[in-house]
Design an enzyme around this catalytic site. Sequence first.
Site, PDB file in Angstrom:
ATOM      1  N   GLU A   1     -10.749   0.252  -4.245  1.00 22.79           N
ATOM      2  CA  GLU A   1     -10.116   0.918  -2.953  1.00 22.79           C
ATOM      3  C   GLU A   1      -9.046   1.562  -3.326  1.00 22.79           C
ATOM      4  OE1 GLU A   1      -9.588  -2.517  -0.611  1.00 22.79           O
ATOM      5  OE2 GLU A   1      -8.031  -3.152  -1.877  1.00 22.79           O
TER       6      GLU A   1
ATOM      7  N   ASP B   1       0.819  -1.186   0.001  1.00 20.62           N
ATOM      8  CA  ASP B   1      -0.113  -0.071   0.079  1.00 20.62           C
ATOM      9  C   ASP B   1       0.928   1.329   0.088  1.00 20.62           C
ATOM     10  OD1 ASP B   1      -2.090  -1.976   0.265  1.00 20.62           O
ATOM     11  OD2 ASP B   1      -1.937  -1.967   2.662  1.00 20.62           O
TER      12      ASP B   1
END
Length: 525
Positions: free
Chosen positions: A262, A21
């Site tokens: 997302e 991420d």
Amino acid sequence: MADEKKQCFNPYLPLEEYIPDGEPHQFGDRVYIFGSHDKEGGETFCMLNYVTWSAPAGDLTDWRYEGVIYRADQDPQYGTKIPSVQLAGGNADTSAMENTYRYMYAPDVVEGPDGRYYLYYSMSGDFGVGGYVGPISVAASDSPAGPYEYLGYVRNPDGTPMLKYVLFDPAVLNDNGVIRLYYGTQYDFEERPDFTPDSDYVKSEMGMFGRTREEILSYPDSIMGAITVTLAPDMLTIADEPRHIIPYRVKGTGFETHPFFEGPSMRKVGEKYYFIYSSKQNHELCYAVSDYPDRDFVFGGSIVSNGDVGINGRELDDKLNMTGTTHGSIIEVEGQWYVFYHRLTHKSDYSRQGCAEPIRILPDGRIEQVEITSCGLNGGPLRGKGTYPAAICCHLTNGHMPHGCNSIYQDSFPNVTHREAGDHSGIERYVGEIADGTLIGYKYFDFHDTDRIRIIFAADQQPCSGSFEVRLSIDGPAVGSISVEAESGDWKEAIGEVSIPEGIHALYFVYHGKGMVRLRELILS
């Protein structure tokens, strides 16, 4: 003879480090990476405290560990019970859940107007449960490398927690002094025919978001989607109302085949805003472009896929790795743009490693999809001589690799993994479960007079006997072969002669034989 420049592989951090991420940012003359922190061989997502690494802007091969910058137990939610409405676990096995907030999910850091640094994140429990309701927490530091101290949570003007829409994956942009917060996720709740209060779908999937059916349906637009809100100078209080930035119903729009899922991230490129996100394909980072930070985004395309899906028309069924969650962003460093993303290891999406590739933003604003490589931040191909960890492979497939889905696969297929050394001297990291037909690929090397390849290998779970065919492309002819035979898991050496023309080439190994093999190192000479 002068020392040769240090090389940088993908993953660009040490093999024992797992930072998915990744949000890259340049502060001063250093580039910092902020992300989640997975455990090697972890049992769920984001099990470790936040750390950061940094590198000089002039040399992205030289990453330095900055240490733990923030601990999960600094958040007041840590260890508190997750409300029962949030406990449905989707696809995950929830039988062992502790039902408490313990983990910090994908964060982002921004420099505030006051010159301090602000860390935005969400807390969660096992398997992502409880991580979609919020609030979005904030910590602050005088340095991008921390340490950070808990500051509070994103709140409404009356001081109550801001809980509008699904509060997931916060990202932040300092837009010439205006602080813009982005967050959200996208599921198709309202469009499903089984959207009823008692359906298994609602109980499992919708329950993960901690909202009742009635609450979801109470939104005049949709609780799902990519959201933005502006923050006041205190970096906590919202200064306007949260709102969607792209269509949340995508049929008939440019987002239809690559809808937002997302991982929102925003970058300003000149006078344009680039919205980077993980699509519902769940293996790619996509982008959209607008003249505005909060509306009118036009879908651009895919930037990178951790299965190289889309490269040269490759379909999902022909993916070149186990695919699964990816999340990241882009950054310009000294005139060169890069995309940061992550790959999966250990047969799950709980042990993810950061990777990066150079990209180009064309004069018309488009970003062409880039292939994944073993040499992303190296500034060019790797040297065609020397010792390399086998685990830096950019392609690893048996022809039918699975897709990560909030679980650990028990099936046998090739994967990057680790074990304690037999002599207890440390941890060994390698490619395991290499069976007949497995392809292992590395891109790229600059070969000069390389005519021999040694490998360090072992039998995996059972005796092995066969050979590795050496190629310079996936479907190309063999340029050599390395015979292997082993009875046990003790490491052995095998040598093969190869005929590699001078120049820059990929390097592929295809195993043919009985049993399964572990591969630890390649030695090019």
